[in-house]
Design an enzyme around this catalytic site. Structure first.
Site, PDB file in Angstrom:
ATOM      1  N   ARG A 182      -7.845  -0.302  -6.535  1.00  0.00           N
ATOM      2  CA  ARG A 182      -8.105   0.815  -5.604  1.00  0.00           C
ATOM      3  C   ARG A 182      -8.253   2.088  -6.441  1.00  0.00           C
ATOM      4  O   ARG A 182      -7.432   2.337  -7.327  1.00  0.00           O
ATOM      5  CB  ARG A 182      -6.960   0.973  -4.597  1.00  0.00           C
ATOM      6  N   ASN A 192      -5.568  12.302   0.940  1.00  0.00           N
ATOM      7  CA  ASN A 192      -4.615  11.452   1.669  1.00  0.00           C
ATOM      8  C   ASN A 192      -5.427  10.676   2.703  1.00  0.00           C
ATOM      9  O   ASN A 192      -6.650  10.862   2.834  1.00  0.00           O
ATOM     10  CB  ASN A 192      -3.518  12.298   2.325  1.00  0.00           C
ATOM     11  N   ASP A 212      -2.354  10.750  -1.964  1.00  0.00           N
ATOM     12  CA  ASP A 212      -2.767   9.721  -2.928  1.00  0.00           C
ATOM     13  C   ASP A 212      -3.180  10.330  -4.263  1.00  0.00           C
ATOM     14  O   ASP A 212      -3.102   9.677  -5.296  1.00  0.00           O
ATOM     15  CB  ASP A 212      -3.901   8.889  -2.347  1.00  0.00           C
ATOM     16  N   ARG A 237       0.855  -1.191   0.000  1.00  0.00           N
ATOM     17  CA  ARG A 237       0.000   0.000   0.000  1.00  0.00           C
ATOM     18  C   ARG A 237       0.885   1.232   0.000  1.00  0.00           C
ATOM     19  O   ARG A 237       2.108   1.144   0.086  1.00  0.00           O
ATOM     20  CB  ARG A 237      -1.026  -0.017   1.141  1.00  0.00           C
ATOM     21  N   GLY A 238       0.228   2.401  -0.090  1.00  0.00           N
ATOM     22  CA  GLY A 238       0.969   3.645  -0.271  1.00  0.00           C
ATOM     23  C   GLY A 238       1.046   3.893  -1.765  1.00  0.00           C
ATOM     24  O   GLY A 238       1.395   2.988  -2.538  1.00  0.00           O
ATOM     25  N   ALA A 239       0.716   5.128  -2.170  1.00  0.00           N
ATOM     26  CA  ALA A 239       0.545   5.416  -3.602  1.00  0.00           C
ATOM     27  C   ALA A 239       1.744   4.987  -4.468  1.00  0.00           C
ATOM     28  O   ALA A 239       1.569   4.252  -5.448  1.00  0.00           O
ATOM     29  CB  ALA A 239       0.204   6.890  -3.781  1.00  0.00           C
ATOM     30  N   GLN A 265      -1.984   2.344  10.082  1.00  0.00           N
ATOM     31  CA  GLN A 265      -0.716   2.423   9.338  1.00  0.00           C
ATOM     32  C   GLN A 265       0.344   3.195  10.113  1.00  0.00           C
ATOM     33  O   GLN A 265       1.534   2.930   9.982  1.00  0.00           O
ATOM     34  CB  GLN A 265      -0.932   3.089   7.969  1.00  0.00           C
TER      35      GLN A 265
END
Ligand code: MRU
Length: 373
Positions: free
Chosen positions: A102, A260, A250, A59-61, A209
């Site tokens: 996503r 975000n 994001d 995860r994380g852009a 997170q």
């Protein structure tokens, strides 16, 4: 080749996302198991890649973008087609599938579109050459991410001073990128220079997170990090402990509105009240010219179990209660002090500043194409 389920020592000597060419897989750290277990898993099929992104194993852009690039390369490699048209048709099918994992992080579609352009530009080549070009592009996307994050860190470091208190929300760290992170990059670079920042990490409900990932990776790197619940940020600000907020993003709309992790906008509101600068660390790949304002950003809605029962020994909310679980919120541009990119620091009015940043990027890319540097 790395083994499935291999347990790593904690620390920073890991790759968030790696291509295992020999094994025909993408190797990722299963982030849902952190901090208890640092375990590598292999993704081979379209379904495995989609699930890993949707379930936030990766995860994380930026990390989602790199995974998608490696993923579409591996899937394209497996396409058995005699001509370009049938290859391209299958490529688009797989690309659209990965892209549906996503919706908010623009890096997912950005990376996949970049890979699609490689197919189109090499249309006249043979299928094997196209596959090789796709591999080069996916590796380039990952390598660029390292440079992008480090450069964001250098610009960000210029905004703070040794000993400062820094607050961050969610995980925009090394685990969310190929190295350094975005919001954490100034922290890591400061650490290299002995800046002794005091970092406050919001736990980041509902998927934690901040507690599980940011606190973990900063602590492993020897950073002075204090974990706080999301509802404590205003208090630590009032206490005078915070000199700057750094967050990731994001999707940044062209007017500067920024999506975000849910809760980011509350932090921005509190920061404004306490006159603390609020910085968004944004690779240009996350700034979306096609999204005019925050109102145009599709916000991902996630399952209610994430709020009611995940992370608890027993369900902690009444059965049948209505739940609202947006994964992101939009911070309005007037709450943002600056957007830190790899091509410089953008300040309001953002349309003009982003235009200049993108012109600078285009010039740098042209010079690279001409001189190879
Ligand atoms: O749902 P997540 O964990 O993927 O959300 C991640 C964030 O909101 C990050 O801040 C963002 O992707 C930037 S990562 C450099």
């Amino acid at each position: 080749m790395k083994d499935d389920g291999q347990i790593l020592n904690s620390g920073m000597e890991y790759e968030t996302v790696e291509l295992d060419e020999e094994g025909g897989s993408i190797v990722i750290i299963d982030q849902t198991l952190l901090p208890g277990k640092m375990e590598l898993i292999h993704l081979r099929t379209a379904q495995e890649i989609w699930d890993a992104i949707y379930l936030l194993k990766v995860r994380g852009a930026p990390a989602i973008g790199v995974t998608a690039a490696f993923g579409i390369y591996l899937l394209a490699k497996g396409i058995d087609a005699g001509d370009y048209e049938s290859f391209y048709r299958e490529f688009i099918k797989q690309k659209d599938y990965l892209n549906s994992a996503r919706p908010t992080a623009v890096n997912l579609s950005w990376a996949l579109e970049r890979m699609e352009r490689v197919c189109q530009e090499n249309k006249e080549q043979g299928i094997n050459e196209i596959k090789e070009a796709l591999k080069r592009e996916a590796i380039a996307i990952k390598e660029e991410d390292v440079w992008v994050c480090r450069t964001i860190g250098e610009y960000g470091l210029g905004l703070v001073k040794p000993g400062d208190g820094i607050l961050t929300h969610c995980n925009a760290g090394q685990l969310a990128t190929s190295k350094y992170g975005t919001a954490t990059a100034p922290i890591y670079l400061g650490q290299e220079k002995g800046y002794h920042f005091r970092v406050f990490a919001d736990e980041t409900r509902p998927l934690l997170q901040g507690a599980r990932l940011t606190a973990y990776e900063l602590k492993a790197a020897g950073v002075d990090v204090t974990l706080i619940c999301d509802n404590m940020s205003a208090m630590v600000m009032k206490n005078g402990w915070i000199d700057a907020v750094f967050v990731g993003c994001d999707r940044v709309a062209w007017n500067g509105d920024t999506a975000n992790k849910i809760g980011t906008s509350l932090v921005a509101i509190a920061a404004k009240r306490h006159k603390i600068p609020f910085y968004v660390c944004a690779p240009t790949s996350t700034i979306d010219r096609r999204t005019k304002t925050g109102g145009d950003i599709h916000i991902e809605q996630r399952p209610e179990e994430e709020v009611t029962s995940m992370w608890y020994k027993e369900r902690m909310a009444p059965e049948g209660v209505k739940v609202y679980n947006p994964a992101f919120d939009v911070t309005d541009h007037d709450l943002i002090t600056a957007v830190v990119t790899e091509y410089g620091i953008a300040r309001a009015p953002y349309e003009k500043a982003f235009q200049e940043i993108f012109e600078k990027k285009e010039k740098a890319l042209e010079a690279f194409r001409e001189n190879g540097k």
